[in-house]
Design a protein around this motif. Structure first.
Motif, mmCIF file in Angstrom:
data_model
loop_
_atom_site.group_PDB
_atom_site.id
_atom_site.type_symbol
_atom_site.label_atom_id
_atom_site.label_comp_id
_atom_site.label_asym_id
_atom_site.label_seq_id
_atom_site.Cartn_x
_atom_site.Cartn_y
_atom_site.Cartn_z
ATOM 1 N N PHE A 96 5.676 7.462 -13.942
ATOM 2 C CA PHE A 96 4.727 7.646 -12.577
ATOM 3 C C PHE A 96 3.156 8.118 -13.183
ATOM 4 N N GLU A 97 3.059 8.298 -14.540
ATOM 5 C CA GLU A 97 1.757 8.460 -14.841
ATOM 6 C C GLU A 97 0.541 7.499 -14.499
ATOM 7 N N GLY A 98 -0.372 7.959 -13.918
ATOM 8 C CA GLY A 98 -1.378 7.274 -13.487
ATOM 9 C C GLY A 98 -1.285 6.340 -12.086
ATOM 10 N N MET A 99 0.017 6.400 -11.320
ATOM 11 C CA MET A 99 0.102 5.693 -10.267
ATOM 12 C C MET A 99 -0.204 6.415 -8.923
ATOM 13 N N SER A 100 -0.627 5.519 -8.050
ATOM 14 C CA SER A 100 -1.348 6.165 -6.778
ATOM 15 C C SER A 100 -0.042 6.231 -5.573
ATOM 16 N N LEU A 101 0.890 5.170 -5.759
ATOM 17 C CA LEU A 101 2.023 5.270 -5.082
ATOM 18 C C LEU A 101 3.161 4.985 -5.663
ATOM 19 N N ALA A 121 7.445 15.545 -7.105
ATOM 20 C CA ALA A 121 6.903 16.507 -8.069
ATOM 21 C C ALA A 121 5.599 16.172 -8.863
ATOM 22 N N ARG A 122 5.214 14.893 -8.678
ATOM 23 C CA ARG A 122 3.716 14.591 -9.153
ATOM 24 C C ARG A 122 2.757 14.165 -8.120
ATOM 25 N N GLY A 123 3.223 14.611 -6.986
ATOM 26 C CA GLY A 123 2.294 14.664 -5.885
ATOM 27 C C GLY A 123 1.960 13.306 -5.197
ATOM 28 N N LEU A 124 2.934 12.171 -5.586
ATOM 29 C CA LEU A 124 2.801 10.994 -5.196
ATOM 30 C C LEU A 124 3.632 10.798 -3.810
ATOM 31 N N PRO A 125 2.754 9.982 -2.921
ATOM 32 C CA PRO A 125 3.553 9.467 -1.712
ATOM 33 C C PRO A 125 4.600 8.531 -2.065
ATOM 34 N N VAL A 126 5.777 8.618 -1.496
ATOM 35 C CA VAL A 126 7.083 7.874 -2.037
ATOM 36 C C VAL A 126 7.569 7.241 -0.685
ATOM 37 N N ASN A 127 8.169 5.791 -0.930
ATOM 38 C CA ASN A 127 9.006 5.278 0.117
ATOM 39 C C ASN A 127 10.121 4.604 -0.626
ATOM 40 N N VAL A 128 11.240 4.745 -0.163
ATOM 41 C CA VAL A 128 12.440 4.139 -0.355
ATOM 42 C C VAL A 128 12.860 3.285 0.482
ATOM 43 N N ILE A 129 13.218 2.079 0.059
ATOM 44 C CA ILE A 129 13.201 1.119 1.185
ATOM 45 C C ILE A 129 14.504 1.402 2.029
ATOM 46 N N ASP A 130 14.373 1.358 3.221
ATOM 47 C CA ASP A 130 15.483 1.704 4.191
ATOM 48 C C ASP A 130 16.287 2.758 4.104
ATOM 49 N N LYS A 131 15.410 3.877 3.605
ATOM 50 C CA LYS A 131 16.186 5.111 3.698
ATOM 51 C C LYS A 131 15.232 6.078 4.209
ATOM 52 N N PRO A 132 14.789 6.440 5.396
ATOM 53 C CA PRO A 132 13.711 7.041 5.776
ATOM 54 C C PRO A 132 13.673 8.566 5.439
#
Length: 493
Positions: A96-101, A121-132
């Motif tokens: 996750f280091e240096g990632m924006s999403l 935990a690293r403050g990144l916006p997250v999207n898990v496909i088909d799991k709202p």
């Protein structure tokens, strides 16, 4: 009945509430050019998300032990500035280091929870496909005319509906819009440098937008076009009048060209019969003037309307004369164009759906069905002096192979019946009358020429009535339609 005269009246636009209505989510546009995005999963669904991310210029780090064949075609970036970085192992905490999403296609609930927790935990916006439940954002349907990008979200509750909306919007936006949007970026600095804020810049961009929606590709060289548009925008006092057909009532009958005219107007002179929903499509800042004209009621004089158009145009305004139906079908459009031409004022016409066409569509009946009619005649139901129009070829209207539609003839229904019977048209000829065409209160009567007077009387005079006579209306009953219907028996009762 003598008409009394009234003056044009400015109508204030209904103000919307100061607070924005509830939003299921906030639409944001997130630039990804040169940024890193973590994508966990080698599935086909993950490949589709990866293709979107790369198209937006992201550097996509894909973590998976195996990759679906969809990644083979997706990884060909073409003109995209983004790129793929493949890691042939599962994601780890340091991924996750240096990632924006952070995005994942997780097979199990536990895997989805672990990924979402690690990203958050690293403050990144997250999207898990088909799991709202594990999504901080959603991927909506996209209309791509980049740099024009339209996103459509149903907040995950109806993705198929979102796709249907996307298809509707796609049909409204020409493919050439992309080249015009790119051109806009190149000429923007010139407008800021040479045109004053306010009316001049708005005139420039309105003309530019008209060209963009004309369906032609943007010119390769922008200099000549920009110079012409800048010169036009600087020209003060050159007003223009556009006669626009609003259709019979339903705002969805408006043409795209009519909507664009409304959104470019400085002043709108509109008739009584124009629906509020049509006016809501106009530019918010446009001044709205009611210049209603209704038979037998208090109305503005045509001379006053003409004078107002001339005066406003001379002030450099873009005036939209908004008329019910089509301005060139019993809308006095010809008289208004003549006056404007005599004053040297530029004018144009945007046609509208005339009431007869809307009626035929509503009834599901062809006015020129080849088994029943070889011609259609649109006829005014009254003369300038209030009686039947004597200059009409009444003998021709009695032709049984003709479909005749009378506009503004409700008060003349009895006289129309008598005259057609006198000219030899059979009393059994099918007839239809429709009140409030295309509006929620649309009401119909169906019968024969013999019962026309009583049938029209039963419809009342609250809304415009169209009277139609001819064999085509005997094909089937219109009682099946989804509007209130009064036949001869119900009117008699």
């Amino acid at each position: 009945m003598r008409q009394t005269s009234r003056k044009p009246v400015e109508v204030k636009r209904r103000r919307r509430p100061a607070r924005v209505g509830s939003l299921a989510c906030l639409p944001l546009f997130f630039p990804l050019e040169g940024r890193k995005v973590l994508l966990a999963g080698g599935t086909e669904a993950a490949a589709w998300k990866a293709e979107l991310l790369v198209a937006a210029g992201a550097e996509v780090h894909v973590y998976a032990e195996e990759f679906d064949s969809a990644f083979e075609s997706a990884s060909v970036t073409g003109e995209n500035t983004g790129r793929y970085v493949f890691h042939r192992h599962p994601w780890a905490d340091d991924s996750f280091e240096g990632m924006s999403l952070a995005i994942a296609d997780a097979e199990t609930e536990g895997a989805a929870r672990a990924f979402a927790c690690a990203a958050r935990a690293r403050g990144l916006p997250v999207n898990v496909i088909d799991k709202p439940a594990y999504c901080d954002f959603q991927f909506g349907s996209i209309v791509n005319r980049s740099p024009v990008v339209i996103g459509i979200s149903t907040n995950g509750v109806a993705p198929i509906l979102g796709q249907a909306i996307r298809r509707r919007i796609e049909t409204l936006l020409p493919e050439s819009l992309q080249s015009w949007a790119e051109l806009a970026g190149r000429v923007r600095s010139r407008t800021l440098e040479h045109l004053r804020a306010g009316a001049e810049r708005r005139r420039f961009w309105e003309r530019f937008s008209d060209l963009a929606f004309a369906g032609r590709k943007a010119p390769d060289g922008e200099n000549a076009l920009a110079e012409t548009l800048v010169a036009d925008a600087r020209t003060a006092g050159r007003g223009h009048v556009t006669l626009v057909g609003a259709g019979p009532g339903d705002a969805e009958f408006l043409t795209l060209k009519a909507v664009r005219a409304l959104q470019a107007a400085d002043v709108i002179l509109f008739d009584d019969l124009v629906d509020d929903a049509v006016l809501e499509l106009a530019r918010r800042e446009a001044k709205r003037m009611l210049v209603g004209k209704r038979g037998g009621r208090e109305s503005c004089r045509q001379e006053d309307i003409n004078a107002m158009m001339v005066s406003l145009a001379r002030q450099g305004k873009h005036v939209v004369r908004l008329k019910s139906g089509d301005p060139m079908v019993f809308g006095r459009g010809g008289e208004e164009l003549d006056r404007l031409a005599s004053e040297g004022i530029a004018a144009s016409v945007v046609p509208g759906i005339t009431a007869a066409s809307a009626m035929a569509a509503s009834l599901g009946i062809s006015m020129t069905h080849r088994d029943h009619a070889q011609s259609v005649r649109l006829v005014t139901g009254h003369s300038r002096h209030g009686g039947l129009p004597e200059s009409v070829d009444w003998q021709g209207l009695a032709d049984p192979a003709t479909t005749t539609v009378f506009y503004m003839g409700a008060r003349m229904a009895a006289r129309i019946r008598e005259r057609l019977l006198r000219e030899g048209l059979s009393a059994d000829t099918p007839a239809v009358a429709v009140s409030g065409i295309s509006r929620p209160e649309e009401t119909r009567w169906q019968g024969t020429l013999d019962g026309l007077a009583s049938g029209v009387e039963g419809l009342g005079l609250d809304h415009p009535v169209l009277i139609s006579i001819g064999k085509v209306f005997g094909q089937r009953s219109i009682v099946e339609a989804e509007v209130p219907v009064r036949d001869e028996m119900s009117v008699a009762l």
